[in-house]
Design a protein around this motif. Structure first.
Motif, PDB file in Angstrom:
ATOM      1  N   ASN A 167       8.730-113.952 -98.991  1.00 30.04           N
ATOM      2  CA  ASN A 167       7.673-114.794 -98.401  1.00 30.04           C
ATOM      3  C   ASN A 167       8.263-116.079 -97.827  1.00 30.04           C
ATOM      4  O   ASN A 167       7.881-116.540 -96.748  1.00 30.04           O
ATOM      5  CB  ASN A 167       6.631-115.119 -99.464  1.00 30.04           C
ATOM      6  N   GLU A 168       9.231-116.661 -98.600  1.00 28.55           N
ATOM      7  CA  GLU A 168       9.851-117.890 -98.092  1.00 28.55           C
ATOM      8  C   GLU A 168      10.645-117.631 -96.815  1.00 28.55           C
ATOM      9  O   GLU A 168      10.587-118.406 -95.864  1.00 28.55           O
ATOM     10  CB  GLU A 168      10.768-118.466 -99.178  1.00 28.55           C
ATOM     11  N   LYS A 169      11.411-116.486 -96.799  1.00 27.69           N
ATOM     12  CA  LYS A 169      12.168-116.154 -95.590  1.00 27.69           C
ATOM     13  C   LYS A 169      11.242-115.904 -94.414  1.00 27.69           C
ATOM     14  O   LYS A 169      11.520-116.336 -93.279  1.00 27.69           O
ATOM     15  CB  LYS A 169      13.028-114.909 -95.841  1.00 27.69           C
ATOM     16  N   SER A 170      10.160-115.197 -94.668  1.00 26.88           N
ATOM     17  CA  SER A 170       9.206-114.928 -93.585  1.00 26.88           C
ATOM     18  C   SER A 170       8.622-116.221 -93.046  1.00 26.88           C
ATOM     19  O   SER A 170       8.491-116.412 -91.835  1.00 26.88           O
ATOM     20  CB  SER A 170       8.096-114.011 -94.082  1.00 26.88           C
ATOM     21  N   SER A 171       8.270-117.122 -93.963  1.00 31.27           N
ATOM     22  CA  SER A 171       7.704-118.402 -93.521  1.00 31.27           C
ATOM     23  C   SER A 171       8.719-119.191 -92.697  1.00 31.27           C
ATOM     24  O   SER A 171       8.404-119.762 -91.647  1.00 31.27           O
ATOM     25  CB  SER A 171       7.265-119.220 -94.746  1.00 31.27           C
ATOM     26  N   PHE A 172       9.985-119.194 -93.202  1.00 32.30           N
ATOM     27  CA  PHE A 172      11.025-119.927 -92.469  1.00 32.30           C
ATOM     28  C   PHE A 172      11.267-119.313 -91.088  1.00 32.30           C
ATOM     29  O   PHE A 172      11.421-120.027 -90.093  1.00 32.30           O
ATOM     30  CB  PHE A 172      12.313-119.914 -93.301  1.00 32.30           C
ATOM     31  N   SER A 173      11.312-117.960 -91.029  1.00 35.06           N
ATOM     32  CA  SER A 173      11.535-117.286 -89.736  1.00 35.06           C
ATOM     33  C   SER A 173      10.395-117.554 -88.770  1.00 35.06           C
ATOM     34  O   SER A 173      10.615-117.805 -87.573  1.00 35.06           O
ATOM     35  CB  SER A 173      11.687-115.781 -89.956  1.00 35.06           C
ATOM     36  N   MET A 174       9.182-117.495 -89.278  1.00 35.97           N
ATOM     37  CA  MET A 174       8.032-117.785 -88.411  1.00 35.97           C
ATOM     38  C   MET A 174       8.081-119.215 -87.904  1.00 35.97           C
ATOM     39  O   MET A 174       7.779-119.492 -86.730  1.00 35.97           O
ATOM     40  CB  MET A 174       6.731-117.538 -89.190  1.00 35.97           C
ATOM     41  N   HIS A 175       8.521-120.135 -88.769  1.00 34.74           N
ATOM     42  CA  HIS A 175       8.613-121.524 -88.347  1.00 34.74           C
ATOM     43  C   HIS A 175       9.677-121.690 -87.253  1.00 34.74           C
ATOM     44  O   HIS A 175       9.467-122.391 -86.257  1.00 34.74           O
ATOM     45  CB  HIS A 175       8.948-122.395 -89.562  1.00 34.74           C
ATOM     46  N   GLN A 176      10.842-120.981 -87.447  1.00 39.97           N
ATOM     47  CA  GLN A 176      11.900-121.069 -86.442  1.00 39.97           C
ATOM     48  C   GLN A 176      11.455-120.451 -85.115  1.00 39.97           C
ATOM     49  O   GLN A 176      11.745-120.971 -84.028  1.00 39.97           O
ATOM     50  CB  GLN A 176      13.160-120.343 -86.954  1.00 39.97           C
ATOM     51  N   LEU A 177      10.770-119.315 -85.199  1.00 36.94           N
ATOM     52  CA  LEU A 177      10.273-118.673 -83.968  1.00 36.94           C
ATOM     53  C   LEU A 177       9.283-119.561 -83.228  1.00 36.94           C
ATOM     54  O   LEU A 177       9.299-119.651 -81.997  1.00 36.94           O
ATOM     55  CB  LEU A 177       9.617-117.333 -84.315  1.00 36.94           C
ATOM     56  N   GLU A 178       8.431-120.230 -83.978  1.00 39.62           N
ATOM     57  CA  GLU A 178       7.470-121.128 -83.332  1.00 39.62           C
ATOM     58  C   GLU A 178       8.185-122.291 -82.657  1.00 39.62           C
ATOM     59  O   GLU A 178       7.845-122.694 -81.528  1.00 39.62           O
ATOM     60  CB  GLU A 178       6.486-121.654 -84.390  1.00 39.62           C
ATOM     61  N   LYS A 179       9.257-122.814 -83.334  1.00 43.30           N
ATOM     62  CA  LYS A 179      10.013-123.903 -82.721  1.00 43.30           C
ATOM     63  C   LYS A 179      10.722-123.426 -81.452  1.00 43.30           C
ATOM     64  O   LYS A 179      10.721-124.112 -80.412  1.00 43.30           O
ATOM     65  CB  LYS A 179      11.041-124.440 -83.726  1.00 43.30           C
ATOM     66  N   GLN A 180      11.343-122.216 -81.511  1.00 37.11           N
ATOM     67  CA  GLN A 180      12.019-121.691 -80.329  1.00 37.11           C
ATOM     68  C   GLN A 180      11.035-121.428 -79.197  1.00 37.11           C
ATOM     69  O   GLN A 180      11.333-121.684 -78.024  1.00 37.11           O
ATOM     70  CB  GLN A 180      12.757-120.394 -80.688  1.00 37.11           C
ATOM     71  N   ALA A 181       9.863-120.890 -79.553  1.00 41.59           N
ATOM     72  CA  ALA A 181       8.861-120.622 -78.514  1.00 41.59           C
ATOM     73  C   ALA A 181       8.407-121.927 -77.866  1.00 41.59           C
ATOM     74  O   ALA A 181       8.235-122.011 -76.638  1.00 41.59           O
ATOM     75  CB  ALA A 181       7.677-119.870 -79.116  1.00 41.59           C
ATOM     76  N   GLU A 182       8.241-122.943 -78.688  1.00 44.27           N
ATOM     77  CA  GLU A 182       7.821-124.233 -78.137  1.00 44.27           C
ATOM     78  C   GLU A 182       8.910-124.819 -77.238  1.00 44.27           C
ATOM     79  O   GLU A 182       8.633-125.364 -76.157  1.00 44.27           O
ATOM     80  CB  GLU A 182       7.501-125.192 -79.294  1.00 44.27           C
ATOM     81  N   ALA A 183      10.195-124.681 -77.680  1.00 43.56           N
ATOM     82  CA  ALA A 183      11.304-125.179 -76.849  1.00 43.56           C
ATOM     83  C   ALA A 183      11.386-124.403 -75.542  1.00 43.56           C
ATOM     84  O   ALA A 183      11.648-124.977 -74.473  1.00 43.56           O
ATOM     85  CB  ALA A 183      12.611-125.080 -77.627  1.00 43.56           C
ATOM     86  N   ARG A 184      11.160-123.095 -75.620  1.00 40.09           N
ATOM     87  CA  ARG A 184      11.195-122.272 -74.401  1.00 40.09           C
ATOM     88  C   ARG A 184      10.072-122.664 -73.448  1.00 40.09           C
ATOM     89  O   ARG A 184      10.287-122.736 -72.229  1.00 40.09           O
ATOM     90  CB  ARG A 184      11.068-120.788 -74.794  1.00 40.09           C
ATOM     91  N   ARG A 185       8.901-122.883 -73.989  1.00 38.29           N
ATOM     92  CA  ARG A 185       7.779-123.290 -73.142  1.00 38.29           C
ATOM     93  C   ARG A 185       8.060-124.643 -72.487  1.00 38.29           C
ATOM     94  O   ARG A 185       7.753-124.866 -71.310  1.00 38.29           O
ATOM     95  CB  ARG A 185       6.480-123.352 -73.974  1.00 38.29           C
TER      96      ARG A 185
END
Length: 605
Positions: A167-185
């Motif tokens: 659960n912690e890894k999933s939360s961390f990965s989702m957080h990183q993906l959201e940051k990357q998506a925001e940086a890409r946007r």
């Protein structure tokens, strides 16, 4: 004793273990079946006996307990020894217990123990008398329950920890993906702004260029309209002036036209007369040269009869030469009946075609057809046309170019193709060879003393007289060498479908007669070297070892005799012959032997 794996009583398709009862409800039947399976597993894994095997199977005990037979305890020797060591006595036999029965009795609920909770509710018995096997089973069952509970607790803890980590890894990965998506946007927004800014700049520049071009075109158009107007005005004025001038000069033009017509007629007549005179002079020179050479041939025969000159040649070669020169002289005697301008015209046309023949097979075939048409011209007899053709072919040896070897092979093709259509041509060509270079016969006149070396003797050798003087030996040798190369190219020319009437057999005869009858000197060695350099490859391919024998004769007899004589020309030709023999040049195909576009053996006329 090994370990057995116990599985939880759960559905097979359970996605995740959410909770497990550490104290499951086991019935006696389930426990017995489980213990039987354990016994089978332990018996398959271990070869030594298990304590459970010393007694009857649990299923049999269960059946015995329900029967009416008296209870009989059987003790093995090992068990007896163990029990005896503990109690102080040993019994080596079987002890048969007395049959006893216990009346069923009841107790009150207050006198029960906590173990009643796990007993079947339908059982009216407070406690049954337990055997040793059942006691052992009970201990094993308790131990098994404790182990299963401990395993379940460990498994549950591990699963909870693993689920928490996931659960912690999933939360961390989702957080990183959201940051990357925001940086890409954010990056896309910046690129969009830059792209829109660049598009705006390009459009602005384009519009500026279009506007400037439009203004320039407008100015050019206005300037052109003004220029057209000025030009039209100038044309109108010029036209008026021309009309006035034409009216004034019309009378003068008519008079001048009459005068010019008279002058042009006079000029044309004078030019025609000059051309006729030039053609007549050229034809007269050609006829005079032919007559001179014919007379020279006759004088050669007379001079050879004198005591001061000896002619080296075989009787066969002299007879063949005499026959060919007779045919040639007969045709030359008929030149007086031919118009000089026709002879000059045909000679110029043939020389042009001969000079243009070369390069590719198609070009050579085309020029050969055109030469056949000129020879078949009804204006002149075929004998005269053939003689003129032979004369123009040998004129190539007068001023040889750097690529004369290639030209010689092309000329050999032309001669063979033309002679295949006009057979008399080959006799005139060979006769012209003999007249131009006596070493094509082969023959060699030798002056026996210095008094015999007159101008007539040198002319008999083939030297030419210019302004009352005999040409140098260098000029004579160069012309004779070119003539021998052309002769060697002719005898080795082979075309499918076309017979060569003067082929390699004649070349083999020539080289044999030269070595057998002619002396070794500068002139004969020059002729031999030029002939071998062009035709040695073809002779080697045809005659193989016989040709090698000829080369051995040259090396052992001809060259030693030649080296004994003096002269610069002799030393030069000796070096050429030695280089030809030592380097085995006869094994290398001469340059230009194959015409461009095909091989000598695969072209049809």
């Amino acid at each position: 004793m090994g370990y057995a794996k116990l599985e939880l009583l759960l559905p097979m398709k359970a996605a995740m273990i959410t909770s497990v009862d550490p104290d499951p409800l086991w019935t006696l039947d389930d426990l017995l079946s489980e213990l039987n399976s354990l016994e089978l597993q332990l018996g398959a894994r271990d070869h030594f006996s298990s304590p459970l095997k010393k007694y009857e199977r649990f299923s049999e005990v269960k059946e015995t307990r329900g029967s009416d037979k008296p209870f009989v305890m059987c003790i093995l020797e090992d068990d007896a020894e163990e029990s005896g060591s503990g109690d102080g006595f040993t019994n080596h036999g079987l002890t048969t217990g007395t049959r006893f029965t216990c009346d069923v009795f009841y107790v009150s609920e207050s006198e029960g123990s906590d173990d009643e909770l796990h007993m079947e509710p339908t059982s009216p018995l407070l406690m049954e008398k337990k055997s040793i096997e059942e006691g052992i089973l009970f201990e094993l069952e308790n131990k098994h329950h404790l182990i299963v509970k401990e395993q379940l607790r460990s498994k549950l803890s591990a699963l909870e920890l693993s689920q928490k980590n996931e659960n912690e890894k999933s939360s961390f990965s989702m957080h990183q993906l959201e940051k990357q998506a925001e940086a890409r946007r954010e990056m896309d927004r910046r690129l969009d702004k830059q792209y829109q800014r660049r598009i705006a700049e390009v459009l602005d520049n384009r519009l500026s260029i279009l506007q400037r071009n439009h203004e320039q075109r407008s100015q050019i158009e206005e300037r052109r309209i003004r220029d057209d107007a000025v030009l039209e005005e100038a044309k109108r004025k010029e036209k008026a002036m021309i009309e006035e001038r034409l009216c004034q000069e019309k009378a003068k033009t008519e008079a001048e036209a009459k005068l010019n017509a008279i002058k042009q007629a006079e000029v044309h007549k004078a030019a025609l007369e000059a051309e006729n005179r030039a053609a007549a002079e050229a034809a007269e020179k050609e006829i005079a040269r032919i007559r001179e050479t014919t007379a020279l041939d006759a004088s050669k025969k007379e001079s050879t009869k004198s005591k001061g000159i000896k002619v080296f040649a075989s009787e066969t070669a002299l007879k063949a030469e005499s026959n060919r020169l007779t045919i040639y002289n007969e045709a030359a005697g008929n030149l007086n009946a031919i118009a000089l301008k026709d002879i000059d015209r045909l000679g110029r046309q043939m020389k042009k075609k001969v000079n243009q023949a070369g390069g590719s097979v198609e070009n050579v075939r085309t020029k050969a057809r055109e030469l056949v048409q000129l020879i078949d011209d009804p204006v002149l007899p075929i004998s005269i046309s053939s003689m003129i053709f032979a004369n123009k072919v040998l004129s190539l040896c007068e001023n040889p170019s750097l690529g004369f070897d290639t030209t010689a092979f092309s000329c050999g093709w032309v001669i063979l193709l033309v002679s295949s259509q006009v057979p008399s041509v080959i006799d005139f060509v060979i006769a012209e060879f003999h007249r131009t270079c006596i070493y094509t016969v082969p023959k060699h006149p030798k002056a026996l003393d210095a008094a015999s070396q007159t101008n007539e003797y040198w002319k008999m050798m083939g030297y030419r007289e210019k302004d009352g003087k005999i040409e140098s030996s260098k000029e004579f040798m160069e012309r004779a060498e070119c003539c021998m190369k052309l002769y060697a190219a002719l005898i080795q020319t082979e075309i499918d479908g076309v017979r060569n009437p003067h082929g390699l057999r004649e070349g083999w005869t020539w080289i044999a007669m030269l070595l057998n009858t002619l002396p070794a000197n500068a002139a004969t060695s020059m002729a031999l070297e030029a002939f071998l350099r062009m035709a040695g490859y073809a002779l080697f391919r045809r005659y193989k070892s016989q040709f090698i024998k000829v080369l051995n004769v040259i090396s052992t007899r001809f060259l030693p005799t030649l080296k004994q004589k003096q002269g610069e020309a002799r030393r030069e030709v000796v070096m050429k012959l030695e280089q030809y023999l030592n380097d085995k040049v006869y094994m290398q195909e001469p340059e230009g032997r194959h015409l461009q576009g095909s091989s000598l053996s695969k072209v049809f006329w």
